[in-house]
Enzyme design. Structure first.
Site, short mmCIF file in Angstrom:
data_model
loop_
_atom_site.label_atom_id
_atom_site.label_comp_id
_atom_site.label_asym_id
_atom_site.label_seq_id
_atom_site.Cartn_x
_atom_site.Cartn_y
_atom_site.Cartn_z
N GLY A 57 0.93 -2.01 3.99
CA GLY A 57 1.64 -0.74 3.83
C GLY A 57 2.89 -0.71 4.68
N ASP A 85 -4.64 4.07 -1.95
CA ASP A 85 -5.76 4.50 -1.11
C ASP A 85 -6.23 5.89 -1.47
OD1 ASP A 85 -6.12 2.29 0.75
OD2 ASP A 85 -4.07 2.75 1.38
N GLY A 115 -2.73 4.61 7.77
CA GLY A 115 -1.86 3.44 7.76
C GLY A 115 -1.30 3.23 9.17
N GLY A 116 -0.68 2.09 9.36
CA GLY A 116 0.05 1.84 10.61
C GLY A 116 -0.81 1.53 11.83
N MET A 150 -11.85 -5.07 5.27
CA MET A 150 -10.96 -4.14 5.98
C MET A 150 -10.63 -4.72 7.36
SD MET A 150 -10.18 -1.63 4.06
CE MET A 150 -9.28 -0.72 5.31
N GLY A 156 -8.68 4.95 7.01
CA GLY A 156 -8.34 6.36 7.21
C GLY A 156 -6.85 6.59 7.38
N SER A 164 0.84 -1.20 0.00
CA SER A 164 0.00 0.00 0.00
C SER A 164 0.88 1.25 0.00
CB SER A 164 -0.91 0.00 1.23
OG SER A 164 -1.62 1.22 1.27
N GLY A 168 -5.00 -3.61 6.14
CA GLY A 168 -4.87 -2.92 7.43
C GLY A 168 -4.21 -3.77 8.49
N GLY A 169 -3.06 -3.32 8.95
CA GLY A 169 -2.36 -4.01 10.03
C GLY A 169 -1.80 -5.37 9.65
C1 DX5 Z 1 -6.28 2.14 5.55
C2 DX5 Z 1 -5.88 1.86 4.13
C3 DX5 Z 1 -4.81 0.86 4.02
C4 DX5 Z 1 -3.50 1.26 4.66
C5 DX5 Z 1 -2.90 0.02 5.22
O1 DX5 Z 1 -7.34 3.03 5.54
O2 DX5 Z 1 -6.99 1.39 3.39
O3 DX5 Z 1 -4.58 0.46 2.67
O4 DX5 Z 1 -2.60 1.86 3.78
O5 DX5 Z 1 -1.74 0.35 5.91
P1 DX5 Z 1 -1.04 -0.62 6.95
O6 DX5 Z 1 -0.68 -1.87 6.21
O7 DX5 Z 1 0.13 0.19 7.39
O8 DX5 Z 1 -2.03 -0.87 8.04
ZN ZN Z 2 -6.65 0.45 1.35
#
Ligand code: DX5
Ligand code: ZN
Length: 238
Positions: free
Chosen positions: A195, A33, A142-143, A135, A140, A6, A174-175
């Protein structure tokens, strides 16, 4: 097994270099995103950025629309070079028209579901989609830490796909990291967005290889059968 870094977690001052880093590291897709500051409390990229990304890679562009009015964005993102457009089931009945519209633009159509939303909201759309995005955090940012309570949704998505003889991909977002990927792949996820878990790694090639290995080894037995299936939608849109 599709691994989709991501872009949100990349060094945004050097997007082109980061996209190339992901490509050279063995990523299958790039997950992008799109946040509109309304559906989610954050802002990210518009069609011009996707167009710029398209100009520096042939990779599959997986565009996740966290937007209240995706209807005004489908054509611009299609023209920009997206391969898959994913809209949210939280938009309600409007999602059906959006999915048809995405297909009419010649793209893969995805449907995403947030952690608090019940899976029954996706049921009417299953035959229309190429990808179901579960999801695994509230969208909203990352991380964020992985929300374990979302795993039954992945199992449900997998069960429905078997029972209805459908072929949508099951994506998680996500995560996802080396620890959590095992659990989601075991439940049936075959498309892994990560991500922080990939872009923040010093050696992305090693990280992708490791994440893929864990995911493939954890996947249900008929994964191979599914990947090889001729009707598998991904092949139609490569
Ligand atoms: C969250 C996004 C994800 C995000 C994931 O709203 O849809 O795509 O970039 O990031 P990580 O992998 O860091 O949780
Ligand atoms: Zn996403």
């Amino acid at each position: 097994m599709v691994i989709a870094p991501s872009l949100l977690a990349s060094n945004l001052g050097r997007i082109a270099d980061e996209v190339k880093r992901a490509e050279k590291s063995g990523a299958d897709w790039i997950h992008i995103d799109i946040m509109d500051g309304h559906f989610v409390p954050n802002l990210t990229f518009g069609p011009d950025i996707v167009k710029a990304i398209r100009s520096c890679t042939k990779m599959f562009l997986d565009v996740h629309l966290m937007c209240s009015k995706p209807e005004i964005l489908l054509e611009p993102f299609a023209e920009a070079g997206a391969n898959c457009l994913t809209v949210h089931t939280e938009l309600g009945a409007d999602a059906e028209l959006l999915l048809y519209k995405i297909h009419s633009l010649g793209l893969m159509a995805g449907l995403a579901i947030n952690p608090p939303t019940t899976m029954s909201t996706t049921e009417n759309f299953l035959k229309l989609i190429d990808l179901l995005l579960v999801m695994t955090v509230n969208p909203g940012y990352g991380g964020q830490p992985f929300v374990h309570e979302t795993v039954p949704k992945i199992l449900q998505a997998y069960k429905w796909r078997e029972e209805l003889n459908l072929s949508y991909r099951i994506e998680v977002d996500g995560g996802i990291n080396f620890e959590t990927v095992e659990e989601v792949a075991k439940a049936g996820a075959d498309t892994i967005v990560s991500g922080t878990g990939l872009f923040k790694q010093h050696n992305m090639k090693v990280a992708i290889k490791k994440m893929r290995k864990i995911a493939v080894n954890s996947a249900p037995n008929n994964q191979e059968k599914l990947e090889n299936s001729k009707k598998f939608t991904f092949e139609r849109f490569r």
